[in-house]
Each structure stands twice: as structure tokens, then as C-alpha cells.
Design an enzyme around this catalytic site. Structure first.
Site, PDB file in Angstrom:
ATOM      1  N   HIS A 210      10.174   4.640   9.543  1.00 11.12           N
ATOM      2  CA  HIS A 210       9.323   3.541   9.997  1.00 11.12           C
ATOM      3  C   HIS A 210      10.050   2.627  10.988  1.00 11.12           C
ATOM      4  O   HIS A 210       9.418   2.057  11.877  1.00 11.12           O
ATOM      5  CB  HIS A 210       8.803   2.753   8.797  1.00 11.12           C
ATOM      6  CG  HIS A 210       7.740   3.481   8.030  1.00 11.12           C
ATOM      7  ND1 HIS A 210       8.034   4.378   7.018  1.00 11.12           N
ATOM      8  CD2 HIS A 210       6.380   3.472   8.153  1.00 11.12           C
ATOM      9  CE1 HIS A 210       6.913   4.870   6.544  1.00 11.12           C
ATOM     10  NE2 HIS A 210       5.892   4.352   7.206  1.00 11.12           N
ATOM     11  N   HIS A 331       5.899  -2.895  -0.743  1.00 13.50           N
ATOM     12  CA  HIS A 331       5.264  -2.075   0.296  1.00 13.50           C
ATOM     13  C   HIS A 331       3.915  -1.522  -0.141  1.00 13.50           C
ATOM     14  O   HIS A 331       2.897  -1.733   0.514  1.00 13.50           O
ATOM     15  CB  HIS A 331       6.189  -0.915   0.691  1.00 13.50           C
ATOM     16  CG  HIS A 331       5.491   0.174   1.435  1.00 13.50           C
ATOM     17  ND1 HIS A 331       5.138   1.375   0.829  1.00 13.50           N
ATOM     18  CD2 HIS A 331       5.050   0.261   2.717  1.00 13.50           C
ATOM     19  CE1 HIS A 331       4.518   2.143   1.707  1.00 13.50           C
ATOM     20  NE2 HIS A 331       4.451   1.494   2.856  1.00 13.50           N
ATOM     21  N   HIS A 335      -0.193  -2.684   0.987  1.00 13.78           N
ATOM     22  CA  HIS A 335      -1.113  -1.733   1.614  1.00 13.78           C
ATOM     23  C   HIS A 335      -2.482  -1.776   0.920  1.00 13.78           C
ATOM     24  O   HIS A 335      -3.525  -1.892   1.568  1.00 13.78           O
ATOM     25  CB  HIS A 335      -0.557  -0.307   1.524  1.00 13.78           C
ATOM     26  CG  HIS A 335       0.206   0.129   2.730  1.00 13.78           C
ATOM     27  ND1 HIS A 335      -0.407   0.604   3.864  1.00 13.78           N
ATOM     28  CD2 HIS A 335       1.541   0.169   2.980  1.00 13.78           C
ATOM     29  CE1 HIS A 335       0.514   0.925   4.763  1.00 13.78           C
ATOM     30  NE2 HIS A 335       1.716   0.665   4.251  1.00 13.78           N
ATOM     31  N   PHE A 352      -2.709   6.293   3.440  1.00 14.15           N
ATOM     32  CA  PHE A 352      -1.735   6.604   4.486  1.00 14.15           C
ATOM     33  C   PHE A 352      -2.392   7.169   5.749  1.00 14.15           C
ATOM     34  O   PHE A 352      -1.949   6.883   6.856  1.00 14.15           O
ATOM     35  CB  PHE A 352      -0.692   7.594   3.969  1.00 14.15           C
ATOM     36  CG  PHE A 352       0.368   6.971   3.107  1.00 14.15           C
ATOM     37  CD1 PHE A 352       0.661   5.618   3.174  1.00 14.15           C
ATOM     38  CD2 PHE A 352       1.108   7.749   2.216  1.00 14.15           C
ATOM     39  CE1 PHE A 352       1.642   5.041   2.376  1.00 14.15           C
ATOM     40  CE2 PHE A 352       2.099   7.184   1.413  1.00 14.15           C
ATOM     41  CZ  PHE A 352       2.362   5.833   1.490  1.00 14.15           C
TER      42      PHE A 352
END
Length: 600
Positions: A210, A331, A335, A352
Site C-alpha cells: 500500500h 484498518h 473500511h 476490497f
């Protein structure tokens, strides 16, 4: 030095560049007799730093072979060795940049929105990344909640221009969004292993992938507005001032806006860094305190070693075996908190395949990247891996000139060498160490009790836990500690680690919390501010093309216990009571084992 043994097994004839048709390869885990080629395995004390050399002793005398090339020709051999019980890392090599010409449709949900093809345009040539000259002044990524109007206009213009590029341009916003989909939902296979996905989540690849992804995304933005000093913002969710969704992303008339975000979570709602799918009833002050405590857990006490923070090793021919503390929380929960609960797959951020369609994705991951930089300044054993299989892992991205570039992990370890840094803001979570629920510590384990499972409401059963065990209700397990009453030196050298082996369905949001020595039948979420809260597991939904059987995924949660046990006054206890509390996805979650290890 560690030693390995495995019964020698003859493998059928293999014909390729390195092995003549007449070669009969006899494989041993670390010892082969009268075989050609010979495979030498010399394990160091730390298996993360395990150099292996491959030789051929008749056909190619004294000539070293690249392990990656050997593995490409030995897909079947590798599988045979694994089937025989060999450690998958014995013949490992770095996960290498995929062949983007062989990208295939990602494995997306049946009701996924838009094109299932996440593949970039085919590159005519791919160049190796070289570090740019160090600029006289570093670019500074600002906190999104504090940017001024001049910056915002520049940022809006850059995103607008990126969105205006044709979809055939690899620099376009749509193509950049597909990059995440291709690397995360089965668009790519591992080089040399056509039956294995390349997956950049759930392992030590998460943070470097990332970082590289954002690096090229940022350079494209700067190039489009002819400003090489432009730096993207970060969502400062670890600071109370930045715990709301940044206002610049909530303007419906802005190119930064995404319609597929959760309605009730728009500003001024505070983000829940440990979100489990249901909104909390905590007050603003209590949620702020809980968020800071979660940050302390994930950045300090659960992040004392490279494995705990960066994640488990992931090498060629293997599968991801567990992400690091930061990848799990915050994280994953951020999301899910951001994605729209009314969409079939919590698009955009909550899955994702679609996450990078939302411009806020890049601000979220910019702060994740910032946490990596901060972690390295916290001292003690917080040193990155030196294993060449991590350092030489690589990815392919397109740069600001639409040129395909291969970049390795070793190329992106220093943000200053990449030309950027972050705005200096306070870190209040550093002073947010949790305190025990009880004012006076009473040890629970003068003698170890038998493990047992409990349900909610509580059951009168005292049957021992037998693994595997579905996590369909609260599970309490009494676990023997390998060693107690350790000295300060021992604690400094080795972290006591709780290891939870999990099997789940990858395309479901799974979340469970872990408590140690908590006597409540079902610990409430608000108690995460207390010492007894050890950490959480969170899985953001995604699919694996080559794991169609119930979308099964095996992974591991690792939590640091040294500070927690010390704070509870349980250093001299023979064992601890671990409580697993399912918060989401309990119908698809199985606990394979729970144990305690010591790790350097």
C-alpha cells in the site's frame, strides 16, 4: 541452529531449463543424498532470516540458481514437498511482481457493481524502479481535516483530472481503483504457481504494497497539475481532532465525494476504530477514549516485534498466514465503518474489490502508512524484517508517465528517500495505556483450571474445549503459559504472544474481540478501555479465485501479552483465561487452536 529432517522422496522426472530430462530429483527438507540438484537449507535461529542456496552438482557445477526461477519450473515439485509435510518456506522465494499480461477477471461477488475485469492495460515493457534524487525539501502529507482552501482546490483539481482520463489510461482514477481489486481478489496468480492467488493482505506484504501503491498514485496527481511537490492528505483518525470523516470528502459537489458511504457515519459522527458492524451507544467522550486505547494496544503493546506489527511471512508457493496488528485494527474496522451498509457488499470501502473507488480510501491508507513510519520511532525491538524474501518481494504499478514499473519492498522502506514525510501532529494514544477493571488485582490462576467453553446466556457445562470449535458464542479457554515469572531481560528479548488460529469464510465480515482474565460472562464492548482487552480480529470481505470451497480462509491472530499480563499482576500465574467474543460473522468462524508462544 535449527535442524530439519524429512524422509528423502524421489520426485518424477522434470524437464525445464535447469533440469535435464534425465534428472531424477531427490528432495529432502534440508538434506539430500546422491541427488542432482542439491538443495541446501541452513536455518538460522530466526526463521525469518533463513538464506538458502541452490546448487547443481553435475549438470551445472558450482553454479548458483535463483530460487524464484527454480520455483517457476517446480510448481509440481513444490506441491509434492508440501504434501509430504515440508514447511512451505523451505523452498521459498520472494513473492514477485505479477505478469500483468496474464491478469484475469477478479473473483467478485455475484452482485458486484461494475466491470469484473480489474486488469490494467498490458505493458509493452516494465522497468525497474530507481529512487528519485532526494529533493531539497520533502513533500509533506497534511492532515485532511486541517487543509486550507488553496490546498483543497489543488487536490480537487488533481482528482478531477485523474477521473477525466479515459479508462484505457492506466493513470485514470478507474484504473487506479482496479489495481487494488486485481491484487486483492484473485486478478493475479503467483508467478510459477498458476493455482495460487497473489494476495497482498493478511501478511507482511500489506504495508509495503500500500505504500508503493500510494506513492505512484500521488505522483500521478502531482503530474496532472504540474506540481511535483503535491502531497496527498491523510485521515488523522488516531487524533480526536481528526476522528470524524474529513469534511472535504463529505461535500456532494466535490470530486472527493463518494455516494456509497454509510449515511449515519457522515460528519460530525466519530469513527469507531473497533467497529463491529453495529453502532456503539458510547458517548463522544467515551468513544474518543476507546479509540485512543485501541491505538495504544495496536501500536504499542501489540506491536513490539516485526511479526506482530507487519504480519506473518508470505513467500512464493505459500498463502498469507496472518496480518499485523495495524492491518487487523483499525484498518479493517474503518473500511467497514465507511462503506455503505445498504449496499449488497458494503460498497465501496467495505469490500476490497470496490474500496479504492472511494477517494477516502487513499486518505485512510495514507494514515496507515504514517503509522508504519511512527512505529519505527517507538524503540525496543521495533525493527523491520531483514529476510531477503521480504525485501525482494515486488509489485508492478504504472507511474505518472504511464510507464509500468517494478518496485521491491526494499525500495520503499524510507519515506524520506521516496521524497515525502507527514505533518507533525500530536499522538495522544501514546499516553492511553489501559488500566485493569479491578482496583485490586486478584490472580485467577494459582493453579491452572481445565479449559471450558461458555455460551451466552451462560451454560452450566464444564466440558473442556475441543478444537476446532465454532465461534458461534462466547468462548472461554484456560491456557497454560509455557513459562512464568520471567525476568525483565527475558521480557525484553522475547514477547509472550497469544496465538489464535482461525478458519473463516473470506467474503464475510468477521470480527471478534479477545480478552484476558476478564471474569464477565460476555465482556461489553465498552470494556476495551481496560487492560483485560487484548485485541481484535477483523476480516474485510474479499474472495479467493482458487479457494472456491466455501471461500475458506485460514489465518492467525497474534497478540502481545507481556505488558498486559504484567499490568494485571499475573506474572506468576501458571495460565491465563482467554475470552473470545464474536461480534460479526460468527456463523462462518471456526477457532482451530489457541496457544501461547514466545517470539523474538
Amino acid at each position: 541452529m535449527e535442524s530439519f529432517t524429512l524422509t528423502t522422496t524421489t520426485i518424477p522426472t522434470i524437464s525445464n531449463t535447469f533440469f535435464p530430462k534425465t534428472s531424477q530429483l531427490s528432495l529432502s527438507r534440508c538434506q539430500t543424498r546422491h541427488a542432482s540438484p542439491k538443495i541446501s537449507c541452513k536455518a538460522t535461529k530466526n526463521d525469518d532470516e533463513n538464506p538458502r542456496k541452490i546448487h547443481e552438482d553435475k549438470t551445472i557445477a558450482n553454479k548458483k540458481l535463483d530460487r524464484r526461477n527454480m520455483l517457476i519450473g517446480l510448481g509440481g515439485l513444490y506441491g509434492a514437498a508440501t504434501a509430504l509435510g515440508s514447511d512451505p518456506t523451505t523452498l521459498a522465494a520472494p513473492i514477485t511482481a505479477p505478469n500483468i499480461a496474464q491478469c484475469g477477471p477478479a473473483d467478485l461477488p455475484q452482485d458486484a457493481q461494475g466491470d469484473h475485469n480489474c486488469c490494467p492495460p498490458v505493458a509493452q515493457n516494465i522497468i525497474d524502479f530507481t529512487l528519485p534524487p532526494t529533493p531539497a525539501t520533502l513533500k509533506v502529507r497534511p492532515a485532511a481535516h486541517s487543509v486550507d482552501n488553496e490546498y483543497l482546490q489543488k487536490f480537487n483539481r488533481a482528482i478531477s483530472l485523474m477521473k477525466a482520463l479515459p479508462d484505457t489510461d492506466p493513470r485514470s482514477f478507474s484504473q487506479q481503483a482496479k489495481v487494488h481489486c486485481a491484487y486483492c481478489d484473485g486478478g493475479y496468480n503467483q508467478v510459477g504457481f498458476p493455482n495460487l492467488d497473489l494476495q497482498v493482505h493478511g501478511s507482511w506484504l500489506f504495508l509495503p504494497f500500500h505504500r508503493c501503491y500510494l506513492y505512484f498514485f500521488e505522483r500521478i496527481l502531482g503530474n496532472l497539475i504540474n506540481d511535483p511537490t503535491f502531497a496527498m492528505p491523510f485521515w488523522n483518525w488516531d487524533n480526536p481532532a481528526g476522528m470524524q470523516m474529513p469534511a472535504i470528502y463529505a461535500d456532494r459537489n466535490s470530486p472527493l465525494y463518494d455516494s456509497e458511504r454509510d449515511g449515519p457515519h457522515q460528519p460530525p459522527t466519530l469513527v469507531d476504530l473497533n467497529f463491529d458492524g453495529e453502532d456503539t451507544d458510547m458517548s463522544t467522550d467515551d468513544l474518543t477514549t476507546a479509540n485512543l486505547t485501541v491505538m495504544y494496544r495496536q501500536m504499542v503493546s501489540n506491536a513490539k516485534t516485526a511479526r506482530l506489527f507487519l504480519g506473518q511471512p508470505y513467500k512464493a508457493g505459500g498463502s498469507p498466514r496472518g496480518g499485523g496488528s495495524l492491518e487487523n485494527v483499525p484498518h479493517g474496522p474503518v473500511h467497514i465503518w465507511t462503506g455503505d451498509r445498504n449496499q449488497p457488499n458494503t460498497e465501496d470501502m467495505g469490500n476490497f474489490y470496490s474500496a479504492a473507488r472511494d477517494p477516502i480510501f487513499y486518505a485512510h491508507h495514507s494514515n496507515i502508512d504514517r503509522m508504519w513510519s511512527i512505529w519505527k520511532t517507538l524503540g525496543a525491538n521495533r525493527v523491520e524484517f531483514t529476510d531477503s524474501d521480504w525485501l525482494d518481494a515486488s509489485f508492478v504499478f504504472y507511474d505518472e508517465n504511464a510507464q509500468a514499473v517494478k518496485i521491491r519492498v526494499r525500495d520503499c522502506l524510507d519515506t524520506k528517500k521516496l521524497g515525502y514525510t507527514y505533518q507533525d501532529v500530536d499522538l495522544p494514544w501514546l499516553n492511553s495505556q489501559p488500566t485493569p477493571k479491578r482496583s485490586r488485582i486478584a490472580t485467577l490462576f494459582s493453579k491452572l483450571k481445565p479449559a471450558k467453553a461458555t455460551t451466552h446466556p451462560p451454560s452450566t457445562s464444564t466440558s473442556p474445549v475441543k478444537f476446532p470449535k465454532p465461534l458461534d458464542s462466547t468462548l472461554k479457554i484456560d491456557i497454560q503459559r509455557p513459562k512464568k515469572s520471567r525476568s525483565k531481560k527475558e521480557k525484553k528479548l522475547q514477547e509472550e504472544v497469544l496465538v489464535v488460529e482461525v478458519e473463516l469464510q473470506s467474503d464475510v465480515f468477521v470480527k471478534f474481540d479477545v480478552y484476558v482474565n476478564d471474569e464477565d460472562d460476555v465482556p461489553l464492548k465498552k470494556t476495551i478501555v481496560k487492560t483485560e482487552y487484548a485485541g481484535s480480529f477483523a476480516n474485510v470481505p474479499h474472495k479467493h479465485k482458487h479457494k472456491k470451497e466455501h471461500r475458506k480462509m485460514k489465518t492467525t491472530l497474534r497478540l502481545g501479552l507481556t505488558d498486559l499480563i504484567e499490568d494485571l499482576g499475573a506474572d506468576d500465574d501458571d495460565g491465563v483465561m482467554v475470552t473470545l467474543v464474536p461480534r460479526s460473522g460468527k456463523e462462518v468462524t471456526i477457532i482451530k487452536d489457541v496457544k501461547i508462544e514466545f517470539a523474538s
